[in-house]
Every structure is written in structure tokens, then in C-alpha cells.
Design a protein around this motif. Sequence first.
Motif, PDB file in Angstrom:
ATOM      1  N   ALA A   1       0.123   5.136  -0.500  1.00  0.00           N
ATOM      2  CA  ALA A   1      -0.574   5.351   0.763  1.00  0.00           C
ATOM      3  C   ALA A   1       0.398   5.911   1.796  1.00  0.00           C
TER       4      ALA A   1
ATOM      5  N   LEU B   1       0.830  -1.205   0.000  1.00  0.00           N
ATOM      6  CA  LEU B   1       0.000   0.000   0.000  1.00  0.00           C
ATOM      7  C   LEU B   1       0.867   1.260   0.000  1.00  0.00           C
TER       8      LEU B   1
ATOM      9  N   GLU C   1      -5.163   0.222   6.941  1.00  0.00           N
ATOM     10  CA  GLU C   1      -5.729  -0.141   5.642  1.00  0.00           C
ATOM     11  C   GLU C   1      -5.389  -1.590   5.298  1.00  0.00           C
TER      12      GLU C   1
ATOM     13  N   ARG D   1      -7.767  -3.794   7.233  1.00  0.00           N
ATOM     14  CA  ARG D   1      -9.095  -3.779   6.616  1.00  0.00           C
ATOM     15  C   ARG D   1      -9.105  -4.628   5.338  1.00  0.00           C
TER      16      ARG D   1
END
Length: 192
Positions: A146, A141, A154, A157
Motif C-alpha cells: 500500500a 499495509l 486504510e 478503516r
Amino acid sequence: MRKTREQTAESRAKIVDTAARLLRERGVAGASIADVMSAAGMTQGGFYRHFASKNDMLAAATRHAFATMAGGIDRDTDTGGAEAALAAYVARYLSAEHIAHPGLGCPAAGFGADAGRIPDVLGVEFADGAEQLITRVAAGLVARGAAERGARGEAIRMLTMLIGTVVMARALGPSALQDEIVAAAQDKLVLD
């Protein structure tokens, strides 16, 4: 005839690999000592040369299953970078092959519920394995742009959505609803 240390290590590795596959396919109840040794092509009597108990074998198999998943991400990272590795991981995770063949897939989707029922046996291995996956997904990510600060959340999730999608898809079996659930997760998670 006595086995060499190398032969003993090979036998143990075969048992661990077989136990990891059976755990992911059948859960803890389906990975008895007799089942594992038979599937590994060995006699049940040889089990205690390699493990102190069934719990010892389950812990080793759990570590192996998570290491296999993490190793796949690592190989993809070495080949194409963290961003590409994350995209490949998500695509593999949501694939029809992963859904249809739990024995070769993620331990969290395969026997996570069982592990939660015996945290004194598998809790540490599951936590370590989850951490391996979270770390690698978060790195992917960050490579996508990110912020490092939010990447861990994240990643968590994303992993929980992947796991939940596969668990539901397997529970439903081939059906329009299974296709719909997987498509919804792919729309949200598949990385270009």
C-alpha cells in the motif's frame, strides 16, 4: 512485614493486569475497586498503596490493555515481518476465541463505549492506544504494498471494521447472523 519495592511493583502489575481483563470483560461498571482487588487475590484496603483513585487504576489498565495488543503485533513483526504480523493480527481479531473471550482481547471492542462516556478519565489513554494500533496496522499495509500516503486512512478503516465486527458478534451471541457478520468481515479483511 514490609514489602520490598519489587513485591510492590509485582502487586501493582497484577492489579493492572486484572483490571485490564475485567474492563474488557465487564466494562467500567464491572471493574470496581472491590471487584479488581478480589479477582487479583488481594484485599481492598491495599488498593490505595498503588493508586490514587479508581480513575488512576482505569487509566493504567487501559494503557496496559492497548500495550498488550500492540506488543503482540510487535512480536509477530519481529518474527515474520510487518505484512505477516498484520495478517496474524486480523486473523486473531476475527477469531472465535477473541469473540468469546473479551477479557483477553481488544480494549476498543471490550469497553470502547464506556471509555467514550468518560473521556476525561480514559480519553488520552484510548487515543494513545488507538494510535499504537493504527501505526502498526499501517506499517503492515505498507509492507503489503500500500502507498504510505493512504496507509493511515486504510488502517483506520480496517481497525474500525474489526472493532465493529467483534462488537456486533458479541452482541448477537452464537448464531447464524453472528457467523454471517464475521464471514463478511473475513472476506473483506483477511489477508493471504
